[in-house]
Structures are given as structure tokens and as C-alpha cells.
Design an enzyme around this catalytic site. Structure first.
Site, short mmCIF file in Angstrom:
data_model
loop_
_atom_site.label_atom_id
_atom_site.label_comp_id
_atom_site.label_asym_id
_atom_site.label_seq_id
_atom_site.Cartn_x
_atom_site.Cartn_y
_atom_site.Cartn_z
N HIS A 38 84.42 59.65 63.99
CA HIS A 38 84.32 61.11 64.02
C HIS A 38 83.53 61.62 62.82
O HIS A 38 82.71 62.53 62.95
CB HIS A 38 85.71 61.75 64.05
CG HIS A 38 86.28 61.88 65.42
ND1 HIS A 38 86.68 60.79 66.16
CD2 HIS A 38 86.51 62.96 66.19
CE1 HIS A 38 87.15 61.21 67.32
NE2 HIS A 38 87.05 62.53 67.36
N LYS A 103 97.94 60.26 70.45
CA LYS A 103 99.40 60.43 70.34
C LYS A 103 99.68 61.35 69.17
O LYS A 103 98.93 61.40 68.20
CB LYS A 103 100.12 59.09 70.19
CG LYS A 103 99.88 58.39 68.88
CD LYS A 103 100.68 57.10 68.78
CE LYS A 103 100.41 56.44 67.42
NZ LYS A 103 101.11 55.18 67.29
#
Length: 184
Positions: A38, A103
Site C-alpha cells: 500500500h 480482518k
């Protein structure tokens, strides 16, 4: 709560319609990227460089798959903690990202970006990486090979299951679930 069998190409259209608690099975293309990837993607955006994949309508699975054993397409591919991507996710969402899978809870900045862009956040069950691998039919490293397991990969998935945990209209299983069972 509803169940949807979706092609990943439908995510851009369907993400705004999905609600927290819906279950989804995805078939199509999903990209893996964790925090190191990212950071590189956002740096490429800042520099005006070509991105490893088109963000418009894409789905990113926050995972760093382990190497495949002989006879396997991929090793274990469980989700990683999504909050690590929170500093980067709003930029990707504003550039067209439709779906994130991981998650754990997401921050308010990510929720705001999801609302602005009609995007969705889904969770996959942690600890079930070997089971998740069964729904992956092909894997290809497409960027940042030097990151090893954290490189960006293009996965071809079939019936990849996930649960919508935060939607684009403020639905959030993490807060709703706690509120449901909290004793005042």
C-alpha cells in the site's frame, strides 16, 4: 441479511447495495496487498506513476500468501489485520477501490471514504488460510516482487466467501454486535 454470489466485475455496482451482515461469495479477480505494498501504491499515485492494477472497481484482499507446496496453487492465504492499511485506504477508495477484505475493525477515516465512494469492507475468517486457499485457482505476482509474500498478486478466485462487516451507509458489525450484547 442476504447472500450474494458475485463476479468481482460486479463489485463497483453492487458494493453500495451490500449491507453489514450480508454474506458474499466472489468469483473473479482479487488482488493481494498489505501495508508495504500500500505504501508503494500510494507513492506511485503521488508520483503520477502507473499503478500495478486498475483500482476502479477492484477488490483488495489484505493477505500475504505463503508459498505453494508441490501440487498447490498457493499456500495459506489468511487475512491480515486491516487497520494497518487505514493510513492508505482512503486514497485508494477515492481512486475507485470498491472492496477491501481482511480482518478487524476499520477507522473512521476509512468508513468516511467508503461512504463517499460507495465501497464495502468484508471480513474473511482469520486462522482459516489453508481453507481459503481452496477457492484460489490461479496466482500471479504483478508488482513489488522484492516484498516477497507481501508482493501484489492477482488471484483468480472461485466462490471466495466473506462477510460484509462495514458498509457504505454506516452499517458496522463491530459496533452493532457489541451494542446488541452490551449490558448497561
Amino acid at each position: 441479511m442476504a447472500h450474494y454470489d458475485l463476479k468481482t466485475e460486479q463489485l463497483k455496482e453492487m458494493a453500495p447495495k451490500l449491507r453489514a451482515g450480508d454474506t458474499v461469495t466472489l468469483t473473479g479477480t482479487v488482488y493481494t496487498a498489505r501495508d508495504a505494498a500500500h505504501k508503494k501504491i500510494v507513492a506511485a499515485m503521488d508520483a503520477g506513476d502507473k499503478l500495478p492494477f486498475d483500482l476502479d472497481g477492484a477488490a483488495i484482499y489484505y493477505a500475504g500468501p505463503t508459498p505453494a507446496k508441490p501440487g498447490q496453487v498457493i499456500g495459506s492465504v489468511g487475512p491480515t489485520t486491516s487497520g494497518r492499511m487505514d493510513p492508505f485506504a482512503p486514497r485508494l477508495l477515492d481512486a475507485g477501490l470498491a472492496c477491501m477484505i481482511g480482518k478487524g475493525v476499520r477507522g473512521q477515516g476509512v468508513q468516511d471514504a467508503m461512504a463517499r465512494n460507495g465501497a464495502v469492507y468484508m471480513v474473511a475468517i482469520g486462522g482459516a488460510g489453508a481453507a481459503k486457499a481452496a477457492s484460489i485457482k490461479n496466482v500471479e505476482v504483478i508488482a513489488y516482487d522484492e516484498l516477497g509474500c507481501e508482493s501484489v498478486k492477482r488471484l483468480t478466485v472461485e466462490n471466495f466467501s466473506a462477510i460484509v462487516s462495514q458498509d457504505s451507509v454506516g452499517g458496522n458489525l463491530y459496533t452493532e454486535g457489541v451494542a446488541k450484547y452490551k449490558k448497561d
